[in-house]
Write an enzyme that holds these catalytic residues in place. Structure first.
Site, mmCIF file in Angstrom:
data_model
loop_
_atom_site.group_PDB
_atom_site.id
_atom_site.type_symbol
_atom_site.label_atom_id
_atom_site.label_comp_id
_atom_site.label_asym_id
_atom_site.label_seq_id
_atom_site.Cartn_x
_atom_site.Cartn_y
_atom_site.Cartn_z
ATOM 1 N N HIS A 19 43.870 49.726 56.225
ATOM 2 C CA HIS A 19 42.519 49.181 56.128
ATOM 3 C C HIS A 19 41.690 49.428 57.383
ATOM 4 C CE1 HIS A 19 44.279 46.422 52.817
ATOM 5 N NE2 HIS A 19 43.789 47.536 52.311
ATOM 6 N N HIS A 42 45.113 52.818 43.196
ATOM 7 C CA HIS A 42 46.161 51.790 43.032
ATOM 8 C C HIS A 42 45.621 50.498 43.644
ATOM 9 C CE1 HIS A 42 48.292 55.612 42.689
ATOM 10 N NE2 HIS A 42 49.223 54.966 42.014
ATOM 11 N N SER A 122 42.068 46.519 49.434
ATOM 12 C CA SER A 122 41.114 47.618 49.576
ATOM 13 C C SER A 122 39.883 47.461 48.682
ATOM 14 C CB SER A 122 41.797 48.953 49.283
ATOM 15 O OG SER A 122 42.944 49.122 50.084
ATOM 16 N N GLU A 146 44.312 50.163 38.139
ATOM 17 C CA GLU A 146 45.539 49.399 38.368
ATOM 18 C C GLU A 146 46.336 49.370 37.076
ATOM 19 O OE1 GLU A 146 48.713 47.810 39.556
ATOM 20 O OE2 GLU A 146 47.150 48.254 41.050
ATOM 21 N N ASP A 174 46.859 54.719 35.016
ATOM 22 C CA ASP A 174 47.396 55.442 36.157
ATOM 23 C C ASP A 174 46.222 56.074 36.902
ATOM 24 O OD1 ASP A 174 48.548 57.188 37.946
ATOM 25 O OD2 ASP A 174 49.696 58.309 36.467
ATOM 26 N N GLY A 175 45.998 55.647 38.133
ATOM 27 C CA GLY A 175 44.836 56.113 38.870
ATOM 28 C C GLY A 175 44.856 57.588 39.198
ATOM 29 N N ASP A 200 47.106 55.059 47.321
ATOM 30 C CA ASP A 200 48.168 54.306 48.014
ATOM 31 C C ASP A 200 49.128 53.654 47.026
ATOM 32 O OD1 ASP A 200 46.184 52.555 47.151
ATOM 33 O OD2 ASP A 200 46.593 51.098 48.729
#
Length: 322
Positions: A19, A42, A122, A146, A174-175, A200
């Site tokens: 971050h 994610h 995030s 997500e 699924d990103g 991530d």
């Protein structure tokens, strides 16, 4: 497949590195008054209680963000150009990027006396920056993915509370697969296209490492000028060691600048747990390396306390090919 829950790890040393790097990168990009597409592949639950059973069980936030909140930075690290923070919650952290990171987290704990009770993930950190008064008029967009059913439900509830309308959207998907449809981003008024993508995953599954590299390779083909941030764990696994090398190769093949920052807080007394991670950035701001070179020694000085061997930090970078 769905065993990983970030609630156990929120605010730990890996989140601090991730971050800190994310916000420093965004701050630079937001100096330009044209819209950004922000993507989190994610996204997790979005925000976490540090006094929850999960956080208390792991204790990782206590060795991460809580130490940074409570510990002043050494005087020799203080920047001459950044004034002392008004809030004691920031301690004496004087590096511009580090002070900014702590100030943004502090906003989510306005009534806290003592240790912070909430840690923003995030998605909410990005939303906080894109809705600041000077930036809100630009109308950035935030796209969140997500897949975990419980976290996806929590994330949707947190987004609903933001009352952000179409500016923030969330998909249970699924990103890495969903990213393909977003690049290149549609042009803003004036024709500019700008995007920042944060990748991530938990890397619980070995195939995640290859999927991340494939997603970045595809993204660079679709939109080479995007800014891509990839968090990765540093663990004794061939796939983990190979990922940053693969990302460097992809950046070099595309002729793009890159930066690789790592933080190792030192071995735990029992030898357990994640102790090191990295952030790989493709097309990083030219200011990022200097900011991290100054901030990471302060972070390490604070987080390594009581730890054993191996504590270290590094920031490597490569220029774009002319």
């Amino acid at each position: 497949m769905f065993s990983y829950r970030h609630a156990f790890h929120a605010g730990n040393h890996a989140d601090v590195l991730k971050h800190l790097t994310l916000l420093a990168t965004l701050r630079h990009l937001m100096r330009k008054p044209t819209p950004l597409l922000l993507v989190d592949t994610h996204a997790g639950a979005g925000i976490y209680r540090l006094d929850s059973d999960a956080a208390q069980t792991s204790g990782e936030a206590g060795e991460g963000i809580a130490r940074l909140q409570a510990t002043p930075a050494p005087s020799h690290h203080r920047s001459k150009t950044v004034p002392a923070p008004a809030s004691s919650a920031q301690g004496a952290m004087q590096n511009e990027a580090l002070a900014d990171y702590l100030e943004v987290v502090a906003r989510f704990n306005p009534a806290a006396r003592g240790a912070w009770r909430v840690y923003p993930g995030s998605p909410l950190l990005m939303h906080a920056l894109m809705t600041e008064p000077d930036r809100a008029v630009v109308h950035d967009r935030l796209k969140l993915f997500e897949l975990h059913p419980t976290d996806a439900q929590a994330l949707r509830a947190h987004i609903d509370q933001l009352d952000a309308g179409r500016q923030v959207t969330m998909t249970r998907q699924d990103g890495l697969a969903g990213l393909k449809a977003l690049l290149p981003p549609p042009p803003a008024a004036g024709g500019s296209r700008r995007a920042l993508v944060l990748i991530d995953p938990s890397y619980e599954i070995k195939s995640d490492y290859a999927k991340v590299a494939e997603a970045v390779q595809d993204a660079l083909k679709r939109f080479a000028t995007g800014v891509y941030l990839v968090w990765y764990p540093i663990i004794p696994r061939p796939e983990a060691h190979g990922l940053p090398r693969r990302l460097r190769t992809l950046a070099q093949q595309a002729g793009r600048a890159w930066l690789d920052a790592t933080l190792h807080i030192g071995a735990a007394a029992d030898g357990a747990g994640l102790t090191a991670s990295g952030m790989f950035v493709i097309n990083p701001p030219h200011t990022l390396k200097a900011l991290l070179d100054d901030a990471l020694p302060q972070v390490l000085d604070t987080l390594r306390e009581g730890r054993g061997r191996g504590a270290a930090w590094s920031v490597e970078a490569g220029a774009a090919r002319a």
